[in-house]
Design an enzyme around this catalytic site. Structure first.
Site, PDB file in Angstrom:
ATOM      1  N   HIS A  67      -4.874   5.494 -12.472  1.00  0.00           N
ATOM      2  CA  HIS A  67      -6.116   6.453 -12.534  1.00  0.00           C
ATOM      3  C   HIS A  67      -7.160   5.989 -13.590  1.00  0.00           C
ATOM      4  CE1 HIS A  67      -8.172  10.384 -12.175  1.00  0.00           C
ATOM      5  NE2 HIS A  67      -8.436  10.170 -13.341  1.00  0.00           N
ATOM      6  N   GLU A  68      -6.661   5.680 -14.957  1.00  0.00           N
ATOM      7  CA  GLU A  68      -7.616   5.230 -15.885  1.00  0.00           C
ATOM      8  C   GLU A  68      -8.081   4.075 -15.737  1.00  0.00           C
ATOM      9  OE1 GLU A  68      -8.650   7.506 -17.793  1.00  0.00           O
ATOM     10  OE2 GLU A  68      -7.261   9.134 -17.009  1.00  0.00           O
TER      11      GLU A  68
ATOM     12  N   HIS B 203     -11.045   4.061 -13.239  1.00  0.00           N
ATOM     13  CA  HIS B 203     -12.442   4.461 -13.517  1.00  0.00           C
ATOM     14  C   HIS B 203     -12.960   3.203 -14.218  1.00  0.00           C
ATOM     15  CE1 HIS B 203     -12.271   8.685 -13.262  1.00  0.00           C
ATOM     16  NE2 HIS B 203     -11.103   8.810 -14.214  1.00  0.00           N
TER      17      HIS B 203
ATOM     18  N   TYR C   8     -20.706  10.609 -13.465  1.00  0.00           N
ATOM     19  CA  TYR C   8     -19.751  11.299 -13.513  1.00  0.00           C
ATOM     20  C   TYR C   8     -20.073  12.983 -13.585  1.00  0.00           C
ATOM     21  CZ  TYR C   8     -14.902  12.197 -15.354  1.00  0.00           C
ATOM     22  OH  TYR C   8     -13.418  12.632 -15.477  1.00  0.00           O
TER      23      TYR C   8
ATOM     24  N   GLU D 144     -13.487  10.854  -9.775  1.00  0.00           N
ATOM     25  CA  GLU D 144     -12.208  11.257  -9.990  1.00  0.00           C
ATOM     26  C   GLU D 144     -11.067  11.025  -8.800  1.00  0.00           C
ATOM     27  OE1 GLU D 144     -10.144  12.716 -12.439  1.00  0.00           O
ATOM     28  OE2 GLU D 144     -11.797  11.724 -13.551  1.00  0.00           O
TER      29      GLU D 144
ATOM     30  N   ASP E  25     -16.449  21.121 -17.000  1.00  0.00           N
ATOM     31  CA  ASP E  25     -15.591  19.805 -16.392  1.00  0.00           C
ATOM     32  C   ASP E  25     -16.755  19.066 -15.694  1.00  0.00           C
ATOM     33  OD1 ASP E  25     -13.543  18.233 -15.700  1.00  0.00           O
ATOM     34  OD2 ASP E  25     -12.716  19.229 -14.024  1.00  0.00           O
TER      35      ASP E  25
ATOM     36  N   HIS F 159     -12.649  17.367 -12.029  1.00  0.00           N
ATOM     37  CA  HIS F 159     -11.299  17.384 -11.705  1.00  0.00           C
ATOM     38  C   HIS F 159     -10.788  18.378 -10.706  1.00  0.00           C
ATOM     39  CE1 HIS F 159     -11.474  15.201 -15.549  1.00  0.00           C
ATOM     40  NE2 HIS F 159     -10.578  14.608 -14.969  1.00  0.00           N
TER      41      HIS F 159
END
Lengths: 157, 374
Positions: free
Chosen positions: B187-188, B191, B202, B211, B284, B289
């Protein structure tokens, strides 16, 4: 005012339990509530921490912490009325956009903190003095003591 | 004592569960070590067949001016695979980056499980990007992959800072260490892929797409390393991150958003599964998310309808869309259209792939059109 920044012990969050009946009979009661909400993070889980102080020494201690934060700073500050900046009585609401837009775009999954302070004086009809700030994690520096102490003293999730 | 969002009764449960948590982590590490070599061989065999059937990849990395690594002749991807270049750093509980180097590429395993999990997760993500999409690392140009572990004090997060991955150890009450989940590592790093391709802003829907694409890649990293088909996959993101005290399976469920956890303290997984429950919020970054659950489910529905390795069909289309000409401010409808276009280009407008993708976007309420017959 007390200077709790220099005192390693955080002000009490449960001052009602320690009420001094002599002191309580004089001063008009003020209630201070500070709420810290965290959003973002890869988990997307948003915890909230809060404290309520009602005894004058505790209210003053927390207020001096509150007023040590850069509410009027470009990043991590609130955009309230400039004339009242620096005083809880002035109120104000702002979004510290240093991370929400540009910074947030560069660093996905970082935390964003929303800090809300409400000072209520029940004797007045419109009692709430309040301010809010939205602070990206990377700009937390000057807010960190306040945020950490609210987290540590918080009695509910 | 440091108080947190966990009440005393949960702390007691965590204390009893500690040994169990360690066993699980150790078991996961053993599983990945044992599973990798044979599965990789099996994958490579599938890749060879796939390359022969589809004529290889002519589009991947086009935005970065890269040539596709596989050709119509079907040369094995592994034979020409670019070398991964990993370095793991240790912040030793501080928030100072990058920290001290603790493992470089080719070094033997360290004594620290977080170091090894980060190293292996970087490798698994690099392998997916190359073997499935012909992409050479995060930037498409062989970017060295750096990760810092043990960041901060009780830090409940992992993030991509634009240059590196950063992992906290968790607070030990709700979260364990964030290296424990390969889907979170994928996931990271995804990005980073988005940063170098579509650059999805974002915030709001484009942020939720950012996301969601990270969740897609995170899920595919796990499935690819385990050799799982879409039907076999858990479609969970962040499985194994919660301590045993938390009533929950994972951070998110792509197939069933809103069902990943339901805990006395954390509450219920708040992700919406369709546009009917889209969350409007300023927190957020506009609920990135939360609303990511909607495109997540569209992907999982399309992938499970199509079956087989999800990275070969639905995953391929999602990657093509993000690495194609997608606007950085794309909303859900724009992205849905981009996936339908990408599927048409790769598999055909009348293909089963395109029909499944149209149907999935319709199920989650992003499109209202009927899928093309096929």
């Amino acid at each position: 005012m007390n200077q709790p920044q220099d005192d390693p012990t955080p002000p009490s969050a449960e001052s009602s339990a320690q009420a001094d009946p002599n002191a309580a009979s004089d001063a008009p009661a003020r209630a201070l509530r500070i709420t810290v909400a965290r959003s973002g993070g890869v988990a997307g889980i948003a915890p909230t921490w809060s404290i309520t102080a009602t005894e004058e020494p505790d209210v003053d201690s927390w207020l001096s912490l509150v007023e040590s934060c850069p509410w009027d700073a470009p990043e991590g500050g609130a955009a309230g009325d400039p004339g009242d900046a620096g005083s809880i009585a002035g109120g104000g609401t702002g979004v510290a956009d240093g991370g929400a837009g540009g910074g947030g775009a560069g660093q996905p999954d970082r935390f964003v903190y929303t800090i809300r302070v409400v000072l209520a004086e029940p004797s007045t009809p419109d009692p709430d003095d309040e301010r809010d700030a939205r602070v990206p994690e990377r700009a937390l520096g000057p807010w960190r003591t306040l945020v950490d102490r609210v987290k540590d003293a918080s009695t509910s999730p | 004592m440091r108080r947190s969002i966990v009440p005393p009764y949960l702390l007691a449960r965590i204390a009893r569960a500690d040994a169990f948590g360690m066993e699980r982590a150790a078991a996961a590490a053993r599983r990945s070590l044992l599973a990798d070599p044979p599965l990789r061989e099996e994958r490579d065999e599938r890749m060879r067949e796939a390359a022969e059937n589809t004529g290889g990849d002519q589009r991947s990395g086009a935005r970065n001016g890269l040539l596709a690594p596989r050709t119509a002749a079907g040369s094995p991807a592994a034979a020409s695979a670019p070398a991964v270049q990993r370095t793991v750093f240790d912040a030793a509980g501080t928030e100072t980056l990058p920290g001290r180097v603790v493992r470089r590429e080719g070094d033997p395993a360290a004594a620290d499980i977080a170091v090894n999990e980060a190293y292996d997760g970087l490798g698994a993500t690099h392998a997916l990007l190359w073997e499935a999409f012909g992409r050479d690392s995060v930037d498409g140009r062989g970017l060295a992959l750096n990760a810092t572990v043990h960041y901060g004090d009780d830090y409940d997060n992992a993030f991509w800072d634009g240059e590196r991955m950063v992992f906290g150890d968790g607070d030990g009450e709700v979260f364990g260490r964030f290296t424990a989940s390969p889907s979170v590592i994928g996931h990271e790093l995804a990005h980073g892929v988005t940063q170098y391709t579509a650059g999805l802003v974002y915030q709001g829907q484009s942020g939720a797409l950012n996301e969601s694409f990270s969740d897609v890649i995170g899920a595919l990293v796990e499935q690819h390393r385990l050799g799982q088909s879409a039907e076999e996959a858990s479609w969970l993101i962040g499985e194994g991150l919660f301590t045993a005290a938390v009533e929950g399976r994972a951070l998110r469920s792509m197939l069933e958003p809103g069902t990943a956890y339901d805990d006395d303290v954390l509450g219920k997984d708040p992700q919406p599964a369709s546009m009917d429950h889209y969350v409007d919020t300023a927190d957020d970054n506009g609920g990135v998310h939360l609303n990511s659950g909607i495109p997540n489910r569209a992907f999982a529905l399309a992938a499970t309808e199509l079956g087989g390795p999800a990275w070969e069909r639905a995953g391929r289309v999602w990657y093509d869309a993000v690495a194609g000409q997608l606007a950085s401010t794309a909303d859900f409808a724009t992205f849905a259209a981009a996936t339908v276009t990408a599927s048409g280009a790769r598999f055909g407008a009348e293909s089963a792939e395109t029909a499944a993708i149209v149907r999935a976007w319709r199920t989650v309420g992003v499109r209202s059109d009927e899928p093309a017959p096929g």
